[in-house]
Structures are given as C-alpha cells and as structure tokens.
Design a protein around this motif. Sequence first.
Motif, short mmCIF file in Angstrom:
data_model
loop_
_atom_site.label_atom_id
_atom_site.label_comp_id
_atom_site.label_asym_id
_atom_site.label_seq_id
_atom_site.Cartn_x
_atom_site.Cartn_y
_atom_site.Cartn_z
N GLY A 21 -10.09 11.43 0.48
CA GLY A 21 -10.39 12.19 1.68
C GLY A 21 -10.47 11.33 2.94
N ILE A 22 -10.04 10.09 2.85
CA ILE A 22 -10.06 9.18 3.99
C ILE A 22 -8.69 9.17 4.64
N PRO A 23 -8.61 9.33 5.96
CA PRO A 23 -7.31 9.41 6.64
C PRO A 23 -6.45 8.17 6.40
N VAL A 24 -5.14 8.39 6.41
CA VAL A 24 -4.20 7.29 6.20
C VAL A 24 -4.39 6.20 7.24
N ARG A 25 -4.59 6.59 8.49
CA ARG A 25 -4.73 5.58 9.55
C ARG A 25 -5.96 4.71 9.33
N THR A 26 -7.02 5.31 8.76
CA THR A 26 -8.23 4.53 8.48
C THR A 26 -7.97 3.55 7.35
N ILE A 27 -7.23 4.00 6.33
CA ILE A 27 -6.90 3.09 5.22
C ILE A 27 -6.05 1.94 5.73
N ARG A 28 -5.10 2.23 6.60
CA ARG A 28 -4.27 1.16 7.17
C ARG A 28 -5.15 0.14 7.92
N PHE A 29 -6.11 0.68 8.66
CA PHE A 29 -7.01 -0.20 9.41
C PHE A 29 -7.80 -1.11 8.46
N TYR A 30 -8.29 -0.54 7.38
CA TYR A 30 -9.04 -1.34 6.41
C TYR A 30 -8.16 -2.41 5.79
N CYS A 31 -6.90 -2.08 5.54
CA CYS A 31 -5.97 -3.07 5.00
C CYS A 31 -5.74 -4.20 6.00
N ASP A 32 -5.53 -3.83 7.27
CA ASP A 32 -5.28 -4.83 8.30
C ASP A 32 -6.48 -5.74 8.52
N GLU A 33 -7.71 -5.19 8.29
CA GLU A 33 -8.94 -5.98 8.46
C GLU A 33 -9.34 -6.70 7.18
N ALA A 34 -8.46 -6.67 6.17
CA ALA A 34 -8.70 -7.36 4.89
C ALA A 34 -9.92 -6.81 4.15
N ILE A 35 -10.24 -5.54 4.43
CA ILE A 35 -11.32 -4.90 3.69
C ILE A 35 -10.81 -4.33 2.38
N LEU A 36 -9.56 -3.90 2.39
CA LEU A 36 -8.95 -3.26 1.23
C LEU A 36 -7.65 -3.99 0.89
N ALA A 37 -7.50 -4.34 -0.40
CA ALA A 37 -6.28 -5.05 -0.85
C ALA A 37 -5.17 -4.05 -1.17
N SER A 38 -3.94 -4.43 -0.83
CA SER A 38 -2.77 -3.60 -1.14
C SER A 38 -1.60 -4.49 -1.53
N ARG A 39 -0.63 -3.86 -2.12
CA ARG A 39 0.62 -4.56 -2.45
C ARG A 39 1.76 -3.89 -1.71
N ARG A 40 2.81 -4.62 -1.50
CA ARG A 40 3.96 -4.10 -0.78
C ARG A 40 5.13 -3.92 -1.74
N THR A 41 5.82 -2.79 -1.57
CA THR A 41 7.08 -2.59 -2.31
C THR A 41 8.18 -3.35 -1.59
N SER A 42 9.33 -3.40 -2.21
CA SER A 42 10.46 -4.08 -1.57
C SER A 42 10.84 -3.40 -0.26
N GLY A 43 10.49 -2.12 -0.15
CA GLY A 43 10.77 -1.40 1.08
C GLY A 43 9.65 -1.53 2.12
N GLY A 44 8.59 -2.28 1.78
CA GLY A 44 7.51 -2.53 2.72
C GLY A 44 6.39 -1.51 2.69
N HIS A 45 6.41 -0.60 1.71
CA HIS A 45 5.35 0.40 1.64
C HIS A 45 4.12 -0.16 0.92
N ARG A 46 2.95 0.25 1.40
CA ARG A 46 1.71 -0.20 0.77
C ARG A 46 1.46 0.58 -0.51
N MET A 47 1.05 -0.15 -1.54
CA MET A 47 0.68 0.45 -2.81
C MET A 47 -0.67 -0.09 -3.23
N PHE A 48 -1.40 0.73 -3.99
CA PHE A 48 -2.78 0.38 -4.31
C PHE A 48 -3.08 0.59 -5.78
N ASP A 49 -3.94 -0.29 -6.30
CA ASP A 49 -4.48 -0.06 -7.63
C ASP A 49 -5.48 1.09 -7.51
N PRO A 50 -5.27 2.20 -8.19
CA PRO A 50 -6.10 3.40 -7.95
C PRO A 50 -7.58 3.18 -8.23
#
Length: 326
Positions: A21-50
């Motif tokens: 229920g957290i907006p996508v833009r907020t999740i992106r912000f958390y990723c950019d601030e190193a609060i939340l870890a993500s992985r990138r696909t070859s196409g550059g999309h963020r993926m997450f361990d659920p």
Amino acid sequence: MTDNTHNGSLISIGELSRRTGIPVRTIRFYCDEAILASRRTSGGHRMFDPTTAIDQLLQVRRLRALGLGLGPIVDILAGTVPLAQAVTAERSTLDTELAALTWRRAALLAIEHAPPAERATRVQLLATVQDRHRTHDSVVTFWRRMLTPLPPDIFDGFIEMNVPDPDPHHIVAYAELATLITDPALRVVMSRQLWRSDRTRIRHKQALLTGVARACESAAHLLRTNQRPRPGPELDQFVDAHASARGERDTPRFRRQLLTGATDSDHRIHRYWSLTSEVTGTITVGTALHWLYNALTQSVHPDDIPLVTNPFPCPNWDAAQPVSDR
C-alpha cells in the motif's frame, strides 16, 4: 546490482506497492536513500525480494507513523542502533518540544488573562523569557559570579534550592525575576547582604560562604515551624562564620559592624526573594538571611532596632509584628 537468473523469485516495484500500500514514488525514494535494497534487471527495472522488502517497508511505515526520522530508521534497519535506543531518543526530543510549547502557551495565556491596561507591559515582560534555558542560565550566572569561592557540590545545592526552574504557572513571576537580575544595582546590594563588607577584607571566602550556608540551613529549620527571629545558636553560627573568615572574634562590636551599611531591607532584595519563593515554593536562602538579620539586630540593639517585617511569602513568622520596614 543486476540479476538475470533469479528474477522469478523477485517482485517488481509495482507489485511491492500493491502488497504494501506504499506508493511507487515513495518506494523509489527509499531505494535512492539506501533505506530499501533492490536489484536491477538487464532492462534497468527494480526488483525486490518480497519477504525482505515487504518487512522493511512495513517497518519503515510504522516507525514513520511514530514520528521517527529517516536517519534513525536507517540505523534501526541496519542494526547499528537498537530500536529501544532510537525510540528513547525520539521521546526525549518530543519532551523538549512539548515543554517549549507548554511554556509558550503559558505566556500566551498570561497575556490573554491580564487586565487590558497591563497586556502591552506583560508582552514586553514575557518576551524576555521565551528562551527558557537561556534565562535559567542567566540566573545561574548571576549567582556564580557572586558565589565563586563555593565548592561545586555546595553551589549546585544552592542552585537546586534557590534558582527557579519554574513550571508555566509561574511564568510571570519568573519573567520579573529574570528582569531583576539585569539590574547591576541588585548584584551590589545582594553582594553586600551576603558578604557584609568589602570582600577584599575577608581572608577565607569559601569558609565564610560554607558557614553562612550552614547557618541558613539551621535558620530554615526554625522558619518551617514559624519561629520568630531571636538570638541563639543559629545566629551564633552565622556570626562565627563571618568572624572566623576575617580573623576576628564574635564580640558586640563585631556584631554592630555586621549591621553597618546592611542592605537587608533593600526593596530589590525583598522583591527578588519574594519572587523566588513564589516560584520554588521553598524556604530560600534569602528568607533565612532575613531571619538571621532580624536576630542579629536583636542581639545588638534589642530595644532600639525593630524587627524588619518579613518580606517573603513563607513562613509568616511576623504576622503579629506591629512595626514594618519603611
């Protein structure tokens, strides 16, 4: 980081948003601030361990709802700061903010409830104590300059008993007290009351202050039981402290010297200690010194010098006295 082999176990940012229920833009912000870890696909999309990402996002949301900043939240998620420690720090900050707001509210109420003709004056008065901690430090500094020879433990005890750190109900009295200490004349008369002469003539200043403090404690015991000033061991202790500090003896002549040029009846001293008593609700050093001063006048001129009416609000040992200070 890029992962092309395990994407089947990961979820997209959109799916993570739907599950939490957290907006996508907020999740992106958390990723950019190193609060939340993500992985990138070859196409550059963020993926997450659920499992990890959902738990972290929900923890962030809960802590944010409690008012914690992102800095402490990052430390909690990283395990560098225990949750309890971070919460305690946040509660301490909140206590400080609440105290400031309570103090400000008290000032506004004091102005609101003042008679219309007095409101402008009260605004001017209360504006001087809006920085409560700086005001308290000013009062401490006032006494530190006067009581420099005192050992730290005795000075701290004096501060605790005689320098108000008031609640908002006493904000007007405290503001007036803070204004009084800016008058250089107050320090002069207060110093004279304490030292009883030119300080340069006193050989043992620390011993004098320590002895006077003990005499005031003894007098305070009598004040608590509403006993009127009188010569006795409390006064003897007071006079002996002054005599010993000057290398003299307790004689009638010396007692008269202690009364020469006495400032105990000065209206500024009376007002200061009255305000202090009003704010602290305790028997102050000023009250005790006044009791000892009246006892001293009796020991020297029991028939010629009237008692000076007690100017302080507690206790009322002089309620029946017919003679007042003029």
